[in-house]
Design an enzyme around this catalytic site. Structure first.
Site, PDB file in Angstrom:
ATOM      1  N   HIS A  63       0.803  -1.231   0.000  1.00  0.00           N
ATOM      2  CA  HIS A  63       0.000   0.000   0.000  1.00  0.00           C
ATOM      3  C   HIS A  63       0.833   1.277   0.000  1.00  0.00           C
ATOM      4  O   HIS A  63       0.297   2.364  -0.199  1.00  0.00           O
ATOM      5  CB  HIS A  63      -0.978  -0.006   1.173  1.00  0.00           C
ATOM      6  CG  HIS A  63      -1.977  -1.123   1.086  1.00  0.00           C
ATOM      7  ND1 HIS A  63      -2.798  -1.302  -0.005  1.00  0.00           N
ATOM      8  CD2 HIS A  63      -2.268  -2.147   1.933  1.00  0.00           C
ATOM      9  CE1 HIS A  63      -3.560  -2.374   0.177  1.00  0.00           C
ATOM     10  NE2 HIS A  63      -3.258  -2.909   1.344  1.00  0.00           N
ATOM     11  N   ARG A 103       7.213  -5.412   3.114  1.00  0.00           N
ATOM     12  CA  ARG A 103       5.934  -6.079   2.870  1.00  0.00           C
ATOM     13  C   ARG A 103       5.750  -6.094   1.356  1.00  0.00           C
ATOM     14  O   ARG A 103       5.714  -5.044   0.721  1.00  0.00           O
ATOM     15  CB  ARG A 103       4.761  -5.361   3.517  1.00  0.00           C
ATOM     16  CG  ARG A 103       3.445  -6.018   3.025  1.00  0.00           C
ATOM     17  CD  ARG A 103       2.253  -5.642   3.796  1.00  0.00           C
ATOM     18  NE  ARG A 103       1.793  -4.303   3.545  1.00  0.00           N
ATOM     19  CZ  ARG A 103       0.664  -3.817   4.066  1.00  0.00           C
ATOM     20  NH1 ARG A 103      -0.090  -4.580   4.848  1.00  0.00           N
ATOM     21  NH2 ARG A 103       0.289  -2.579   3.810  1.00  0.00           N
ATOM     22  N   GLU A 108      -5.410 -11.750   7.892  1.00  0.00           N
ATOM     23  CA  GLU A 108      -6.338 -10.622   7.693  1.00  0.00           C
ATOM     24  C   GLU A 108      -7.492 -10.981   6.768  1.00  0.00           C
ATOM     25  O   GLU A 108      -8.162 -10.102   6.243  1.00  0.00           O
ATOM     26  CB  GLU A 108      -5.573  -9.395   7.156  1.00  0.00           C
ATOM     27  CG  GLU A 108      -4.686  -9.676   5.951  1.00  0.00           C
ATOM     28  CD  GLU A 108      -3.891  -8.462   5.458  1.00  0.00           C
ATOM     29  OE1 GLU A 108      -4.081  -7.347   5.963  1.00  0.00           O
ATOM     30  OE2 GLU A 108      -3.084  -8.654   4.524  1.00  0.00           O
ATOM     31  N   ASP A 154      -7.860  -4.868   6.953  1.00  0.00           N
ATOM     32  CA  ASP A 154      -8.446  -5.977   6.187  1.00  0.00           C
ATOM     33  C   ASP A 154      -9.186  -6.953   7.086  1.00  0.00           C
ATOM     34  O   ASP A 154     -10.221  -7.509   6.685  1.00  0.00           O
ATOM     35  CB  ASP A 154      -7.351  -6.702   5.390  1.00  0.00           C
ATOM     36  CG  ASP A 154      -7.011  -5.939   4.114  1.00  0.00           C
ATOM     37  OD1 ASP A 154      -7.947  -5.565   3.383  1.00  0.00           O
ATOM     38  OD2 ASP A 154      -5.824  -5.703   3.858  1.00  0.00           O
TER      39      ASP A 154
END
Ligand code: 3PY
Ligand code: MG
Length: 263
Positions: free
Chosen positions: A46, A71, A147, A173
């Site tokens: 993200h 990530r 998630e 999430d």
């Protein structure tokens, strides 16, 4: 190979204090790295960060003792292997829902016979040492994100997968997975809170560490006290937002902007 200091922190029973990077810039990464975080995670899911940015950010982090993590944007072996080649000491993989996905993830992080990672640690050899190939399987941290709805029914399957060192909860999430609005720092009254605690208990049972994405240091401390051993606080983007907002508000009065409850 240079040791992964994060493993020592976990072994000692303490918590890893992790910072989060979403801005594609080596200088902002360097500024964050100078602040003393145990680890910094480059968020390629993200965050607005691609591989060439990530490489320069890793070089900036390397000017300090902070351990670099990333990530990745999906459970995609090519991206996982490439960011490890660049010198990451751990990978956080989003949306792991079952044992097969967990195996696919951790095995992408490990050389044969344990996994199927391809050999070519071009920068990792310089950052970690010439014997990187002999020790990377054991030193690199493999962290599976919990998630999704499916994962909640398969916690032990995922957590008992050989090679999974820890799990990381994405509250946004996870909220969506249980029909709630996405937000971080869930109060005890929030329906997602007991779900987070349940995941933590399963991690303890499976002898792996649990991590959580947080907004404030106060909430992160509360979660450390509950047993989380990997806590993220905010992100450089968040710190910039809140610092800038506070300054403007002091001089111009309350802003009309609605503050995000997540990133
Ligand atoms: C989430 O909250 O879903 C996350 O992935 C946090 O990074
Ligand atoms: Mg998420």
């Amino acid at each position: 190979m240079k040791k992964n200091k994060l493993r020592e922190i976990i072994k000692s029973g303490k918590a890893i204090i992790n910072g989060w990077l979403q801005i594609p810039n080596s200088f902002s990464a360097e500024v964050m790295a100078k602040q003393g975080w145990d680890s910094l995670t480059i968020d390629m899911q993200h965050g607005v960060i691609d591989y060439p940015n990530a490489l320069q950010m890793l070089q900036a982090i390397s000017t300090t003792e902070t351990t670099p993590l990333a990530r990745v944007n999906w459970n995609e072996p090519g991206q996982i292997m490439k960011i490890l080649d660049a010198g990451c000491y751990g990978v956080i993989c989003p949306m792991i829902s079952n044992k097969e996905q967990a195996e696919k993830f951790v095995q992408a992080c490990m050389y044969p016979p344990k996994g199927y990672r391809s050999f070519g640690p071009i920068r990792a050899l310089m950052y970690a040492g010439a014997d990187y190939g002999d020790h990377a399987n054991e030193e690199i941290l493999k962290i599976a994100m919990i998630e999704t709805k499916e994962a909640l029914d398969k916690l032990d399957d995922i957590m008992s997968t050989p090679g999974v060192d820890g799990i990381y909860i994405g509250p946004a999430d996870l909220s969506l997975a249980v029909g709630e609005k996405p937000s971080f720092d869930k109060p005890e009254s929030d329906p997602v809170y007991p779900v987070i605690m349940k995941i933590l208990e399963h991690a303890k049972k499976n002898n792996i560490f649990a991590g959580l994405h947080n907004m404030t240091p106060e909430y992160a401390q509360k979660m450390i006290d509950k047993g989380f051993q990997f806590v993220t606080v905010g992100s450089e983007q968040r710190f910039m937002t809140s610092g800038g907002k506070e300054a403007v508000e002091k001089l111009k009065g309350k802003s009309k902007g609605v503050e995000s409850k997540t990133y």
